[in-house]
Design an enzyme around this catalytic site. Structure first.
Site, mmCIF file in Angstrom:
data_model
loop_
_atom_site.group_PDB
_atom_site.id
_atom_site.type_symbol
_atom_site.label_atom_id
_atom_site.label_comp_id
_atom_site.label_asym_id
_atom_site.label_seq_id
_atom_site.Cartn_x
_atom_site.Cartn_y
_atom_site.Cartn_z
ATOM 1 N N SER A 167 0.854 -1.372 0.189
ATOM 2 C CA SER A 167 0.065 -0.051 -0.327
ATOM 3 C C SER A 167 1.250 1.363 0.099
ATOM 4 C CB SER A 167 -0.979 -0.458 1.101
ATOM 5 O OG SER A 167 -1.903 0.941 0.575
ATOM 6 N N ASP A 265 -10.125 -2.884 -5.208
ATOM 7 C CA ASP A 265 -9.184 -2.123 -4.623
ATOM 8 C C ASP A 265 -9.276 -0.803 -5.539
ATOM 9 O OD1 ASP A 265 -7.310 -1.171 -3.419
ATOM 10 O OD2 ASP A 265 -5.502 -2.030 -3.062
ATOM 11 N N HIS A 295 -8.463 -4.907 -0.972
ATOM 12 C CA HIS A 295 -7.327 -3.816 -0.158
ATOM 13 C C HIS A 295 -7.216 -4.843 1.153
ATOM 14 C CE1 HIS A 295 -4.062 -0.464 -0.571
ATOM 15 N NE2 HIS A 295 -4.314 -1.238 1.071
#
Length: 329
Positions: A167, A265, A295
């Site tokens: 991320s 995501d 995610h």
């Protein structure tokens, strides 16, 4: 839990949806959010079996110190090049604002340390919104320079240094690769980016009010991404390539890359677009899409086959990059 039309969840993950919390703005009280995260980590201590670690303070120009934790497998020796091990700098996720592991408890670093094996440098970069861009990414690049300079003393093969992150950590990995190329810094052998946050334009225009108020099933939503970038970038400032790697005009000369994305995501399409641009620039890229996953799904469903396969895939490619097969005679 209802889904918008066209959304398909992987069958193995469907049972986990009811456990997902409704949307909550993590920046509304960032100190409280960090404390909840710290308590969660403290409740599930990491497995340190077969690994030892040591903390170091890297001085900054302003006199403050950047803390890094260096993890090393007990009794492991490199298979060539004088016995030195490869090294991986790990930049944690958390929207550039949280996610810092407890000292000696970076679970990703510990798992990588044993699985590769490698020396893992876990970087405790400065967090937004107290420290907005470029503080965090400059810390990550400083850690790379320090690791390369200290390679001999740390038992590291300076020719086999990689960066990785999930991320926000994936975005920092991409940025550090660009910085090292542009500044003539340490050469990277690989950049491994899982669900990377590489484009501040991902959230686009604000959603309609009714859409903003509907709790979504994903930990990472467009609302979350919008707030992440609002708190990471200096007020009123536009992102540049070291804040959002997708804004870089030239991607040539970067190290081989791995890009993992998840179907559900909002970072999927920007991640895929960045991977394609890397390919077009002549960079070797491996891409993996996790079907029907959101995610951070592996945090909610770590025991699923999908989560195990995802982890095995990205760690396996990182291992192959750091332990390449010898050339045939």
């Amino acid at each position: 839990m209802p889904f918008p039309p066209g959304i398909t969840v992987h069958p193995e993950l469907a049972a986990y949806l009811e456990d997902l919390p409704p949307y909550s703005d993590p920046f509304r009280d960032i100190a409280a959010t960090r404390e909840r995260f710290r308590q969660l980590l403290a409740a599930t201590p990491a497995d340190r079996t077969g690994v030892r670690s040591r903390r170091y303070d890297i001085p900054r120009e302003d006199g403050s110190a950047l803390a890094v934790e260096v993890y090393r497998p007990d009794g492991a020796e490199g298979s060539y090049r004088g016995g030195a091990l490869p090294a991986v700098l790990h930049f944690h996720g958390g929207g550039y604002a949280l996610g810092r592991p407890l000292p000696g408890q970076d679970k990703t670093a510990l798992d990588l340390c044993r699985a590769l094996p490698a020396v893992i440098v876990s970087v405790e970069y400065r967090l937004a919104p107290e420290h907005r861009y470029p503080a965090g990414v400059e810390d990550c690049y400083r850690a790379l320079e320090w690791t390369a300079a200290q390679a001999a003393g740390l038992g590291i093969d300076a020719g086999r240094i990689a960066v990785t992150g999930n991320s926000a950590g994936g975005g920092l990995s991409a940025a550090v690769a660009l910085m090292s190329r542009d500044r003539g810094g340490p050469a990277l052998a690989y950049q491994s980016m899982c669900v990377p946050d590489v484009d501040d334009r991902v959230a686009g225009e604000p959603l309609p009010a009714e859409a903003e108020d509907v709790p979504g099933p994903w930990v990472n939503s467009l609302r979350t991404m919008r707030r992440t970038w609002q708190h990471y970038l200096p007020e009123g400032a536009a992102a540049d390539a070291y804040a959002a790697a997708a804004r870089a005009e030239d991607l040539t000369g970067l190290p081989p890359a791995y890009v993992l994305v998840c179907d559900l995501d909002p970072l999927r399409d920007p991640g895929l677009a960045y991977a394609r641009r890397l390919m077009d620039a002549g960079v070797q890229v491996t891409v993996r899409n996790v079907p029907g996953a959101w995610h951070g799904f592996e945090l909610h469903a770590p025991g699923t086959r999908l989560a195990r396969e995802m982890t095995a895939h990205w760690t396996g490619h990182l291992r192959a990059a750091l332990y390449p097969c010898p050339a045939a005679d």
